[in-house]
Design a protein around this motif. Sequence first.
Motif, PDB file in Angstrom:
ATOM      1  N   ARG A  71     -13.872  -4.882  -3.908  1.00 44.90           N
ATOM      2  CA  ARG A  71     -14.403  -5.742  -4.951  1.00 44.90           C
ATOM      3  C   ARG A  71     -13.740  -5.376  -6.281  1.00 44.90           C
ATOM      4  NH1 ARG A  71     -16.267  -7.158  -0.683  1.00 44.90           N
ATOM      5  NH2 ARG A  71     -18.387  -7.712  -0.198  1.00 44.90           N
ATOM      6  N   PRO A  72     -12.561  -5.950  -6.583  1.00 42.73           N
ATOM      7  CA  PRO A  72     -11.832  -5.528  -7.785  1.00 42.73           C
ATOM      8  C   PRO A  72     -12.500  -5.948  -9.084  1.00 42.73           C
ATOM      9  CG  PRO A  72     -10.697  -7.334  -6.720  1.00 42.73           C
ATOM     10  CD  PRO A  72     -11.837  -6.941  -5.814  1.00 42.73           C
ATOM     11  N   LEU A  73     -13.328  -6.975  -9.090  1.00 40.97           N
ATOM     12  CA  LEU A  73     -13.945  -7.421 -10.331  1.00 40.97           C
ATOM     13  C   LEU A  73     -14.945  -6.405 -10.859  1.00 40.97           C
ATOM     14  CD1 LEU A  73     -14.482 -11.197  -9.598  1.00 40.97           C
ATOM     15  CD2 LEU A  73     -12.787 -10.157 -11.076  1.00 40.97           C
ATOM     16  N   ALA A  74     -15.564  -5.647  -9.976  1.00 38.47           N
ATOM     17  CA  ALA A  74     -16.578  -4.692 -10.403  1.00 38.47           C
ATOM     18  C   ALA A  74     -15.978  -3.532 -11.176  1.00 38.47           C
ATOM     19  CB  ALA A  74     -17.334  -4.166  -9.191  1.00 38.47           C
ATOM     20  N   SER A  75     -14.727  -3.214 -10.955  1.00 39.35           N
ATOM     21  CA  SER A  75     -14.128  -2.055 -11.596  1.00 39.35           C
ATOM     22  C   SER A  75     -13.260  -2.410 -12.799  1.00 39.35           C
ATOM     23  CB  SER A  75     -13.277  -1.292 -10.572  1.00 39.35           C
ATOM     24  OG  SER A  75     -12.221  -2.107 -10.135  1.00 39.35           O
ATOM     25  N   ARG A  76     -13.193  -3.680 -13.156  1.00 44.30           N
ATOM     26  CA  ARG A  76     -12.339  -4.090 -14.271  1.00 44.30           C
ATOM     27  C   ARG A  76     -13.082  -3.935 -15.591  1.00 44.30           C
ATOM     28  NH1 ARG A  76      -9.090  -9.354 -13.638  1.00 44.30           N
ATOM     29  NH2 ARG A  76      -8.123  -8.363 -15.394  1.00 44.30           N
ATOM     30  N   PRO A  77     -12.340  -3.599 -16.665  1.00 42.53           N
ATOM     31  CA  PRO A  77     -12.983  -3.528 -17.980  1.00 42.53           C
ATOM     32  C   PRO A  77     -13.327  -4.932 -18.468  1.00 42.53           C
ATOM     33  CG  PRO A  77     -10.628  -3.153 -18.172  1.00 42.53           C
ATOM     34  CD  PRO A  77     -10.948  -3.241 -16.697  1.00 42.53           C
ATOM     35  N   TYR A 114      -2.415  -5.514  -7.709  1.00 43.20           N
ATOM     36  CA  TYR A 114      -2.377  -4.858  -6.397  1.00 43.20           C
ATOM     37  C   TYR A 114      -3.631  -5.196  -5.587  1.00 43.20           C
ATOM     38  CZ  TYR A 114      -2.979  -0.764  -3.307  1.00 43.20           C
ATOM     39  OH  TYR A 114      -3.223   0.070  -2.250  1.00 43.20           O
ATOM     40  N   PHE A 115      -4.795  -5.040  -6.173  1.00 40.90           N
ATOM     41  CA  PHE A 115      -6.027  -5.308  -5.443  1.00 40.90           C
ATOM     42  C   PHE A 115      -6.190  -6.784  -5.107  1.00 40.90           C
ATOM     43  CE2 PHE A 115      -7.700  -1.175  -7.112  1.00 40.90           C
ATOM     44  CZ  PHE A 115      -7.829  -0.588  -5.871  1.00 40.90           C
ATOM     45  N   TYR A 116      -5.874  -7.668  -6.038  1.00 40.90           N
ATOM     46  CA  TYR A 116      -5.993  -9.094  -5.743  1.00 40.90           C
ATOM     47  C   TYR A 116      -5.043  -9.512  -4.623  1.00 40.90           C
ATOM     48  CZ  TYR A 116      -8.972  -9.931  -9.781  1.00 40.90           C
ATOM     49  OH  TYR A 116     -10.012  -9.933 -10.661  1.00 40.90           O
ATOM     50  N   THR A 117      -3.847  -8.946  -4.617  1.00 39.30           N
ATOM     51  CA  THR A 117      -2.895  -9.273  -3.560  1.00 39.30           C
ATOM     52  C   THR A 117      -3.388  -8.762  -2.209  1.00 39.30           C
ATOM     53  OG1 THR A 117      -1.095  -9.189  -5.149  1.00 39.30           O
ATOM     54  CG2 THR A 117      -0.487  -9.106  -2.835  1.00 39.30           C
ATOM     55  N   LEU A 118      -3.931  -7.552  -2.173  1.00 40.38           N
ATOM     56  CA  LEU A 118      -4.462  -7.017  -0.922  1.00 40.38           C
ATOM     57  C   LEU A 118      -5.659  -7.827  -0.427  1.00 40.38           C
ATOM     58  CD1 LEU A 118      -4.217  -3.153  -1.308  1.00 40.38           C
ATOM     59  CD2 LEU A 118      -2.797  -4.677   0.036  1.00 40.38           C
ATOM     60  N   CYS A 157      -4.268 -11.055   1.039  1.00 41.85           N
ATOM     61  CA  CYS A 157      -3.648 -10.820   2.347  1.00 41.85           C
ATOM     62  C   CYS A 157      -4.706 -10.641   3.431  1.00 41.85           C
ATOM     63  CB  CYS A 157      -2.740  -9.589   2.294  1.00 41.85           C
ATOM     64  SG  CYS A 157      -1.222  -9.838   1.375  1.00 41.85           S
ATOM     65  N   ALA A 158      -5.741  -9.874   3.129  1.00 40.80           N
ATOM     66  CA  ALA A 158      -6.792  -9.646   4.116  1.00 40.80           C
ATOM     67  C   ALA A 158      -7.549 -10.934   4.444  1.00 40.80           C
ATOM     68  CB  ALA A 158      -7.766  -8.588   3.605  1.00 40.80           C
ATOM     69  N   VAL A 159      -7.835 -11.739   3.429  1.00 43.03           N
ATOM     70  CA  VAL A 159      -8.550 -13.005   3.657  1.00 43.03           C
ATOM     71  C   VAL A 159      -7.687 -13.967   4.465  1.00 43.03           C
ATOM     72  CG1 VAL A 159      -9.434 -15.059   2.472  1.00 43.03           C
ATOM     73  CG2 VAL A 159     -10.099 -12.785   1.693  1.00 43.03           C
ATOM     74  N   LEU A 160      -6.399 -14.055   4.146  1.00 42.33           N
ATOM     75  CA  LEU A 160      -5.512 -14.941   4.900  1.00 42.33           C
ATOM     76  C   LEU A 160      -5.388 -14.498   6.361  1.00 42.33           C
ATOM     77  CD1 LEU A 160      -2.684 -15.609   2.307  1.00 42.33           C
ATOM     78  CD2 LEU A 160      -4.318 -17.262   3.216  1.00 42.33           C
ATOM     79  N   ASN A 161      -5.224 -13.199   6.586  1.00 45.40           N
ATOM     80  CA  ASN A 161      -5.141 -12.703   7.964  1.00 45.40           C
ATOM     81  C   ASN A 161      -6.437 -12.957   8.725  1.00 45.40           C
ATOM     82  OD1 ASN A 161      -2.639 -11.775   8.783  1.00 45.40           O
ATOM     83  ND2 ASN A 161      -2.874  -9.845   7.707  1.00 45.40           N
ATOM     84  N   GLN A 185       0.828  -1.208   0.000  1.00 41.39           N
ATOM     85  CA  GLN A 185       0.000   0.000   0.000  1.00 41.39           C
ATOM     86  C   GLN A 185       0.862   1.258   0.000  1.00 41.39           C
ATOM     87  OE1 GLN A 185      -2.595  -0.376   3.369  1.00 41.39           O
ATOM     88  NE2 GLN A 185      -3.872  -1.903   2.390  1.00 41.39           N
ATOM     89  N   ILE A 186       1.899   1.278   0.815  1.00 44.35           N
ATOM     90  CA  ILE A 186       2.800   2.436   0.868  1.00 44.35           C
ATOM     91  C   ILE A 186       3.500   2.617  -0.476  1.00 44.35           C
ATOM     92  CG2 ILE A 186       4.912   3.349   1.926  1.00 44.35           C
ATOM     93  CD1 ILE A 186       2.453   3.555   3.733  1.00 44.35           C
TER      94      ILE A 186
END
Length: 126
Positions: free
Chosen positions: A98-104, A57-61, A64-68, A26-27
């Motif tokens: 929700r990264p899928l909603a913003s993808r072309p 970037y979004f898929y990785t975040l 990470c959030a789901v794993l934590n 993120q940084i």
Amino acid sequence: MPMEGEPSSLAKVAQLVILSLAWGMQIWVTFISGFVLIRSVSRHTFGLVQSKLFPFYFYTLVACAVLNLSIFACYHPRELLSTGETLQVPLRGQAQPRPLASRPPPGRGVAPLHVRSLPSVTSRVS
């Protein structure tokens, strides 16, 4: 498979590494790569790079959030949590981006940048 008691050292280290990866990413994306790219390349190239970088970037975040959250939920069974802590887990799950909603749509990249030229201002002498 909820487990009671203190999380193992491996679980603590895994949670710390995953959280560090997410915060570091993120940084980097927010404060370093964007500013360096916008100053170094053209606007169209910047948009093209960002369109390729942001889905990863979004898929990785999200991962990470789901794993934590999964590690936390395994070591904190719902029966042992207070009401506030019990509500925190599903609310955190709903707050994921929700990264899928913003993808072309598939097969379409960055839309071409259309710049309309303005008519030149010329002084007419009558």
